[in-house]
Design a protein around this motif. Structure first.
Motif, short mmCIF file in Angstrom:
data_model
loop_
_atom_site.label_atom_id
_atom_site.label_comp_id
_atom_site.label_asym_id
_atom_site.label_seq_id
_atom_site.Cartn_x
_atom_site.Cartn_y
_atom_site.Cartn_z
N GLU A 228 23.47 45.00 34.24
CA GLU A 228 22.16 44.61 34.77
C GLU A 228 22.21 43.15 35.21
O GLU A 228 22.73 42.29 34.50
N LEU A 229 21.65 42.90 36.38
CA LEU A 229 21.66 41.56 36.96
C LEU A 229 20.23 41.04 37.11
O LEU A 229 19.27 41.82 37.18
N ILE A 237 21.35 44.82 46.72
CA ILE A 237 22.47 44.23 45.97
C ILE A 237 23.69 45.15 46.09
O ILE A 237 23.60 46.36 45.88
N HIS A 238 24.81 44.56 46.45
CA HIS A 238 26.07 45.29 46.55
C HIS A 238 26.91 44.97 45.30
O HIS A 238 27.15 43.80 44.99
N PHE A 239 27.33 46.01 44.58
CA PHE A 239 28.07 45.83 43.32
C PHE A 239 29.57 46.03 43.54
O PHE A 239 30.01 46.83 44.38
N THR A 240 30.34 45.29 42.73
CA THR A 240 31.79 45.44 42.67
C THR A 240 32.21 45.54 41.21
O THR A 240 31.76 44.74 40.37
N ALA A 262 18.91 46.32 40.81
CA ALA A 262 19.72 45.30 40.15
C ALA A 262 20.52 45.86 38.98
O ALA A 262 20.96 45.11 38.11
N ARG A 263 20.72 47.19 38.96
CA ARG A 263 21.45 47.81 37.85
C ARG A 263 22.52 48.73 38.41
O ARG A 263 22.28 49.49 39.35
N SER A 264 23.71 48.65 37.82
CA SER A 264 24.79 49.55 38.19
C SER A 264 25.38 50.15 36.92
O SER A 264 25.51 49.46 35.91
N THR A 265 25.74 51.43 36.99
CA THR A 265 26.24 52.14 35.82
C THR A 265 27.54 52.85 36.18
O THR A 265 27.65 53.50 37.23
N THR A 266 28.52 52.69 35.29
CA THR A 266 29.78 53.40 35.46
C THR A 266 30.13 54.13 34.17
O THR A 266 29.75 53.69 33.07
N SER A 267 30.83 55.25 34.30
CA SER A 267 31.32 55.99 33.14
C SER A 267 32.81 55.74 33.01
O SER A 267 33.56 55.82 34.00
N TYR A 268 33.23 55.44 31.78
CA TYR A 268 34.64 55.06 31.58
C TYR A 268 35.21 55.84 30.41
O TYR A 268 34.58 55.94 29.33
N THR A 269 36.43 56.37 30.58
CA THR A 269 37.09 57.17 29.55
C THR A 269 38.49 56.63 29.33
O THR A 269 39.39 56.83 30.18
N PRO A 270 38.75 55.92 28.23
CA PRO A 270 40.13 55.48 27.94
C PRO A 270 40.99 56.66 27.51
O PRO A 270 40.58 57.45 26.65
N MET A 271 42.16 56.76 28.10
CA MET A 271 43.07 57.87 27.77
C MET A 271 44.26 57.38 26.95
O MET A 271 44.80 58.11 26.12
#
Length: 502
Positions: A228-229, A237-240, A262-271
């Motif tokens: 969140e920004l 807003i462009h997110f990187t 102003a919010r970006s969400t990513t899903s992350y799975t460590p393998m």
């Protein structure tokens, strides 16, 4: 034989002194005509406008006629002539009059505007902003003050606030200066506050404070990371996103995250073990690119750290109240537990579970000692316990004068402040100290620091001296803080004294 003699007035006079009048107040003014036969016709004028709300009385000997006008002056009446006239109708050219030039005092009329060469819709961080306060006042103002979101502003060149009577200059304005501004003119009639002017400060994205920065996750388990920004404007807003595991930095494709203003969400799975590291998030708007990324640490999930700064804030004949500062949550949602044991038998008396590290228990037996164990727990386990010892006062002690609620400390001020530390000094008058805390009753002063927005407890400290309360480990992530200072004895806790700081 009766003779009726018609005589014009000898004189006409307004009674009293011509003092200034206050606008919108009601006044009764008297005008006296002497010597006329029969009683003259009396009338009042404000400039060229006749006044109707009048009444007349005549003395028993018929020699004096008094006319009274009820008058509510307005600010616009200042400078006009208030006239009283007496006329004997049967005699030509017999009108006599007396008049006062009105001096009407009023509360200042104040208007505020942004500097004429500024465009209110394109103010960005780093530029100088100034306001002009326009005032109409009689008598003239003896003071002009300025307010930001209702709080009084003072001249402080070190932070770029320049107050110069009817002008306010904000040097190198920051986003924290956004909000509503008013100016207030004060004279003997009262305070006049201007229209509010909203200062809209545009700025490039920055990380919103208070986000969860550490996420504990097991291998092959998916975690949702939300970035969140704070930005103005928030539209477009462009997110990187990038991932860094010290071995390499990997760009995350736009298809792996979503954006909502102003919010970006990513899903992350460590393998594998190499999938643990840090996720970095940037934003860009029309004002520019975010200078420092938001950093989210992805770690193997673990049990939480122990509680810190646990303090008994109140203990009575039947209740206890304890507050702590939480530690690292192990990357998982945590809860807090307080277990209370009888100090003699070590039997469990009660336990309390809370989402915040603050606990209150009641219904305890009076005059008993207790051993308290406090810890945090999540799905991976529990932290080490923090021990405390407490006791409830005897029931009879509640009726003695010295166990009454103590007075809070006075004149608490911040005597020193840095990014990571602050010092507060308070004063307790000797007579108050002796009355509330006799020599055999120990007194402790408790300083607590809360985040102003969430009221989350950030840090706390205790001292036996009201003049020296110090915290040296403030987290740098918090900006606006609320400080609370209390006096604590073995029997009761005072009301809190609050201090706001930025």
């Amino acid at each position: 034989i009766y003779f009726y003699v018609t005589v014009r007035p000898l004189w006409v006079r307004l009674q009293g002194e011509n003092h200034p009048l206050s606008a919108d107040n009601t006044y009764e003014l008297d005008c006296e005509a002497v010597g006329a036969r029969p009683p003259p016709m009396m009338n009042w004028w404000k400039g060229s406008i006749p006044l109707r709300n009048t009444r007349e009385t005549t003395s028993p000997d018929g020699n004096t006629t008094t006319s009274t006008v009820t008058f509510v002056p307005t600010m616009e009446d200042s400078g006009k002539i208030l006239t009283c006239r007496a006329t004997t109708p049967l005699i030509d050219d017999t009108t006599l009059e007396d008049g006062w030039k009105l001096n009407i005092h009023h509360v200042p009329i104040v208007s505020l505007e942004l500097g004429s060469n500024l465009n209110a819709s394109s103010i960005r961080e780093g530029i100088d902003v100034y306001f002009e306060c326009n005032i109409k006042s009689n008598p003239w103002v003896y003071k002009v003050s300025w307010r930001h979101n209702g709080m009084t502003l003072f001249n402080n060149a070190s932070v770029g606030t320049i107050v110069s009577n009817q002008s306010l200059v904000l040097q190198s304005v920051s986003r924290a200066r956004a909000g509503l501004y008013t100016c207030v003119g004060s004279n003997q009639e009262g305070d006049g506050e201007s229209n509010p002017v909203y200062l809209d400060v545009k700025f490039a994205p920055v990380c919103k404070p208070g986000q969860q920065k550490v996420h504990g996750v097991a291998r092959q388990e998916t975690v949702r990371i939300q970035c969140e920004l704070e930005a103005n404007p928030q539209e477009g807003i462009h997110f990187t996103w990038k991932f860094n595991n010290t071995a390499e930095i990997i760009d995350i494709a736009a298809s792996y995250f979503t954006t909502d203003r102003a919010r970006s969400t990513t899903s992350y799975t460590p393998m594998t073990e190499l999938d643990y590291g840090t996720l970095l998030c940037w934003g860009r708007n029309d004002l520019g690119v975010q200078k420092a990324p938001c950093v989210f640490h992805i770690i193997p999930a673990g049990k939480p750290d122990g509680l810190q700064n646990c303090t008994i804030l109140n203990q009575t004949a039947e209740s206890l109240h304890v507050e702590c500062t939480d530690g690292f949550d192990g990357g998982l949602p945590q809860e807090f537990v307080m277990e209370v044991y009888d100090a003699m038998t070590q039997n469990l008396v009660t336990n309390v579970t809370s989402r915040v590290p603050a606990f209150t228990i009641s219904g305890l037996e009076s005059g008993i000692g207790f051993d308290i164990s406090l810890y945090a727990a999540n799905s991976k386990g529990r932290s080490d316990s923090v021990p405390l010892h407490a006791y409830t006062s005897k029931a009879a002690e509640k009726r003695t004068g010295w166990s009454d609620k103590p007075q809070p400390p006075e004149k608490c001020t911040i005597t020193h402040q840095t990014v990571s530390s602050l010092r507060v000094g308070c004063y307790t008058p000797p007579e108050v100290l002796h009355h509330n805390h006799p020599d055999d009753v120990p007194t402790t002063y408790v300083l607590q620091v809360f985040d102003a927005e969430t009221r989350h407890l950030v840090a706390s400290a205790t001292s036996q001296m009201a003049g020296m309360l110090e915290i040296t480990d403030l987290p740098a992530t918090y900006r606006d803080l609320v400080l609370s200072v209390r006096t604590v004895t073995a029997h009761a806790t005072s009301d809190a004294v609050s201090i706001y700081t930025v």
